[in-house]
Design a protein around this motif. Structure first.
Motif, PDB file in Angstrom:
ATOM      1  N   GLU A  26      15.323 -30.890  97.844  1.00 48.23           N
ATOM      2  CA  GLU A  26      16.127 -31.130  96.653  1.00 48.23           C
ATOM      3  C   GLU A  26      15.446 -30.613  95.388  1.00 48.23           C
ATOM      4  N   ARG A  27      14.191 -30.145  95.557  1.00 45.40           N
ATOM      5  CA  ARG A  27      13.453 -29.637  94.399  1.00 45.40           C
ATOM      6  C   ARG A  27      12.840 -28.266  94.707  1.00 45.40           C
ATOM      7  N   ASP A  28      13.628 -27.413  95.313  1.00 44.48           N
ATOM      8  CA  ASP A  28      13.201 -26.034  95.603  1.00 44.48           C
ATOM      9  C   ASP A  28      11.977 -25.993  96.505  1.00 44.48           C
ATOM     10  N   MET A  29      11.885 -26.970  97.434  1.00 42.85           N
ATOM     11  CA  MET A  29      10.815 -27.069  98.432  1.00 42.85           C
ATOM     12  C   MET A  29       9.428 -27.282  97.818  1.00 42.85           C
ATOM     13  N   ARG A  30       9.379 -27.911  96.652  1.00 40.78           N
ATOM     14  CA  ARG A  30       8.088 -28.189  96.024  1.00 40.78           C
ATOM     15  C   ARG A  30       7.319 -29.261  96.789  1.00 40.78           C
ATOM     16  N   VAL A  31       6.024 -29.052  96.938  1.00 37.36           N
ATOM     17  CA  VAL A  31       5.140 -30.051  97.544  1.00 37.36           C
ATOM     18  C   VAL A  31       4.878 -31.123  96.492  1.00 37.36           C
ATOM     19  N   GLU A  32       5.086 -32.394  96.857  1.00 39.35           N
ATOM     20  CA  GLU A  32       5.045 -33.455  95.855  1.00 39.35           C
ATOM     21  C   GLU A  32       3.874 -34.411  96.003  1.00 39.35           C
ATOM     22  N   ASP A  33       2.981 -34.146  96.942  1.00 42.33           N
ATOM     23  CA  ASP A  33       1.776 -34.970  97.044  1.00 42.33           C
ATOM     24  C   ASP A  33       0.593 -34.080  97.398  1.00 42.33           C
ATOM     25  N   GLY A  34      -0.609 -34.651  97.342  1.00 37.85           N
ATOM     26  CA  GLY A  34      -1.805 -33.875  97.645  1.00 37.85           C
ATOM     27  C   GLY A  34      -2.331 -33.110  96.452  1.00 37.85           C
ATOM     28  N   GLY A  35      -3.414 -32.410  96.675  1.00 37.89           N
ATOM     29  CA  GLY A  35      -4.111 -31.714  95.604  1.00 37.89           C
ATOM     30  C   GLY A  35      -3.418 -30.482  95.058  1.00 37.89           C
ATOM     31  N   PHE A  36      -2.351 -30.017  95.720  1.00 38.85           N
ATOM     32  CA  PHE A  36      -1.653 -28.811  95.261  1.00 38.85           C
ATOM     33  C   PHE A  36      -0.277 -29.140  94.680  1.00 38.85           C
ATOM     34  N   SER A  37      -0.052 -30.400  94.358  1.00 36.68           N
ATOM     35  CA  SER A  37       1.233 -30.824  93.821  1.00 36.68           C
ATOM     36  C   SER A  37       1.200 -30.899  92.298  1.00 36.68           C
ATOM     37  N   ALA A  38       2.381 -30.898  91.700  1.00 40.75           N
ATOM     38  CA  ALA A  38       2.461 -31.022  90.246  1.00 40.75           C
ATOM     39  C   ALA A  38       1.940 -32.380  89.792  1.00 40.75           C
ATOM     40  N   SER A  39       2.126 -33.408  90.606  1.00 37.22           N
ATOM     41  CA  SER A  39       1.678 -34.750  90.239  1.00 37.22           C
ATOM     42  C   SER A  39       0.159 -34.840  90.138  1.00 37.22           C
ATOM     43  N   SER A  45      -0.903 -20.071  89.403  1.00 34.90           N
ATOM     44  CA  SER A  45      -0.733 -19.199  88.239  1.00 34.90           C
ATOM     45  C   SER A  45      -0.070 -17.871  88.565  1.00 34.90           C
ATOM     46  N   TYR A  46      -0.001 -17.519  89.878  1.00 34.37           N
ATOM     47  CA  TYR A  46       0.550 -16.209  90.239  1.00 34.37           C
ATOM     48  C   TYR A  46       1.880 -16.370  90.961  1.00 34.37           C
ATOM     49  N   PRO A  47       2.864 -15.580  90.612  1.00 30.89           N
ATOM     50  CA  PRO A  47       2.903 -14.571  89.540  1.00 30.89           C
ATOM     51  C   PRO A  47       3.312 -15.169  88.194  1.00 30.89           C
ATOM     52  N   TYR A  48       3.494 -16.504  88.189  1.00 29.96           N
ATOM     53  CA  TYR A  48       3.833 -17.258  86.981  1.00 29.96           C
ATOM     54  C   TYR A  48       3.510 -18.719  87.320  1.00 29.96           C
ATOM     55  N   PRO A  49       3.272 -19.589  86.370  1.00 34.32           N
ATOM     56  CA  PRO A  49       2.925 -20.980  86.673  1.00 34.32           C
ATOM     57  C   PRO A  49       4.041 -21.695  87.444  1.00 34.32           C
ATOM     58  N   HIS A  50       3.688 -22.255  88.594  1.00 37.06           N
ATOM     59  CA  HIS A  50       4.678 -23.001  89.378  1.00 37.06           C
ATOM     60  C   HIS A  50       3.975 -23.910  90.376  1.00 37.06           C
ATOM     61  N   THR A  51       4.724 -24.814  90.958  1.00 30.48           N
ATOM     62  CA  THR A  51       4.205 -25.735  91.970  1.00 30.48           C
ATOM     63  C   THR A  51       4.326 -25.104  93.357  1.00 30.48           C
ATOM     64  N   LEU A  52       3.342 -25.363  94.190  1.00 33.12           N
ATOM     65  CA  LEU A  52       3.369 -24.849  95.568  1.00 33.12           C
ATOM     66  C   LEU A  52       4.637 -25.298  96.285  1.00 33.12           C
ATOM     67  N   ARG A  53       5.264 -24.365  97.011  1.00 34.41           N
ATOM     68  CA  ARG A  53       6.457 -24.664  97.812  1.00 34.41           C
ATOM     69  C   ARG A  53       6.146 -24.431  99.290  1.00 34.41           C
ATOM     70  N   ARG A  54       6.568 -25.374 100.105  1.00 32.10           N
ATOM     71  CA  ARG A  54       6.278 -25.308 101.546  1.00 32.10           C
ATOM     72  C   ARG A  54       7.524 -25.750 102.301  1.00 32.10           C
ATOM     73  N   ASN A  55       7.951 -24.954 103.281  1.00 30.56           N
ATOM     74  CA  ASN A  55       9.235 -25.204 103.942  1.00 30.56           C
ATOM     75  C   ASN A  55       9.068 -25.141 105.459  1.00 30.56           C
ATOM     76  N   PHE A  56       9.053 -26.298 106.109  1.00 30.73           N
ATOM     77  CA  PHE A  56       8.926 -26.343 107.568  1.00 30.73           C
ATOM     78  C   PHE A  56      10.139 -25.690 108.212  1.00 30.73           C
ATOM     79  N   ASN A 131      13.469 -20.925  91.849  1.00 27.30           N
ATOM     80  CA  ASN A 131      14.722 -20.964  91.089  1.00 27.30           C
ATOM     81  C   ASN A 131      14.484 -20.875  89.584  1.00 27.30           C
ATOM     82  N   GLU A 132      13.291 -21.351  89.147  1.00 23.65           N
ATOM     83  CA  GLU A 132      12.974 -21.340  87.723  1.00 23.65           C
ATOM     84  C   GLU A 132      12.162 -20.116  87.318  1.00 23.65           C
ATOM     85  N   ALA A 133      12.060 -19.142  88.220  1.00 22.48           N
ATOM     86  CA  ALA A 133      11.230 -17.968  87.937  1.00 22.48           C
ATOM     87  C   ALA A 133      11.793 -17.157  86.776  1.00 22.48           C
ATOM     88  N   PRO A 134      10.915 -16.548  85.975  1.00 23.59           N
ATOM     89  CA  PRO A 134      11.394 -15.687  84.898  1.00 23.59           C
ATOM     90  C   PRO A 134      12.047 -14.433  85.472  1.00 23.59           C
TER      91      PRO A 134
END
Length: 238
Positions: A26-39, A45-56, A131-134
């Motif tokens: 529901e959030r573009d496959m963003r990882v929401e826990d752990g050390g690589f999450s926005a929380s 930083s590449y290719p623009y600032p964003h949260t890691l996305r992971r899709n099983f 989805n929020e990419a420039p």
């Protein structure tokens, strides 16, 4: 390896050391826990600032209709079971081409881990822009290195090759391959270990002498030492 979705490694939610779980659909496959999450305050930083996305993605080829050598019903986790890894490391004695072809097949052990992490869907492993990419964002496989499992997985691929090299005397120097990646299915079928021109294998020797060493070409010199190498085309023999 069988139950990848529930693997303990994806249940590590520590905000400093955990790899985190699977992305939220529901959030573009963003990882929401752990050390690589926005929380946790971490942003790629590449290719623009964003949260890691992971899709099983257990069946990455389920909608495949154009490639006759692909089984759409294939489960990605069947290619890297213990028995498959053992087959890789103990088989193909002296035949690097056969070993590499089996490992690098579209539904083989190497790519299937990429696929199960979302290489064919919305994820950093796939190299798709969020989805929020420039507007300037261009999808690229290079994004795959944003996924921490990318590095752990390729360390395992290197280990499998190392185990294969050391398990049989014929494997130690067995190597062949081209310098251009075969991207299409037709090219891969013809050049499973890379397209021409062929790579060269350089066997380096550090010789503590000022005299020429028979069979080697002098190339680099240091005071009282000589760097030399012998170049063998593809076959890796010195």
């Amino acid at each position: 390896a069988h139950d990848v979705f529930n693997s303990l490694i994806f249940q590590e939610s520590d905000p400093e050391s955990g790899l985190g779980g699977w992305g939220n659909p529901e959030r573009d496959m963003r990882v929401e826990d752990g050390g690589f999450s926005a929380s946790s305050g971490f942003f790629l930083s590449y290719p623009y600032p964003h949260t890691l996305r992971r899709n099983f993605t257990l069946q990455p080829d389920i909608n495949e209709t154009k490639r006759p050598n692909i089984n759409p019903e294939n489960m990605a986790n069947t290619s890297f079971t213990p028995s498959e890894v053992q087959k890789l490391t103990t088989g193909f004695a002296g035949d690097f081409r056969a070993f590499q072809t089996y490992l690098e097949a579209i539904q083989g052990a190497h790519f299937s881990v990429h696929a199960i992490m979302g290489a064919a869907t919305t994820s950093d492993m796939s190299g798709q822009c969020t989805n929020e990419a420039p507007p300037s964002c261009i999808s690229s496989r290079i994004f795959g290195a944003n996924e921490p499992m990318f590095w752990l997985h390729h360390a395992m691929v290197d280990k499998v090759w190392s185990d294969w090299q050391n398990i049989h005397p014929l494997n130690r120097d067995a190597f062949s391959g081209g310098s251009v990646q075969a991207v299409s299915d037709d090219d891969f079928d013809k050049y499973p270990v890379g397209m021409p021109p062929d790579l060269q294998v350089r066997v380096f020797a550090f010789v503590k002498t000022g005299k020429a060493h028979k069979g080697f070409n002098e190339d680099y010199r240091l005071p009282s030492y000589k760097w030399a190498f012998h170049t063998a085309q593809s076959k890796g023999r010195s």
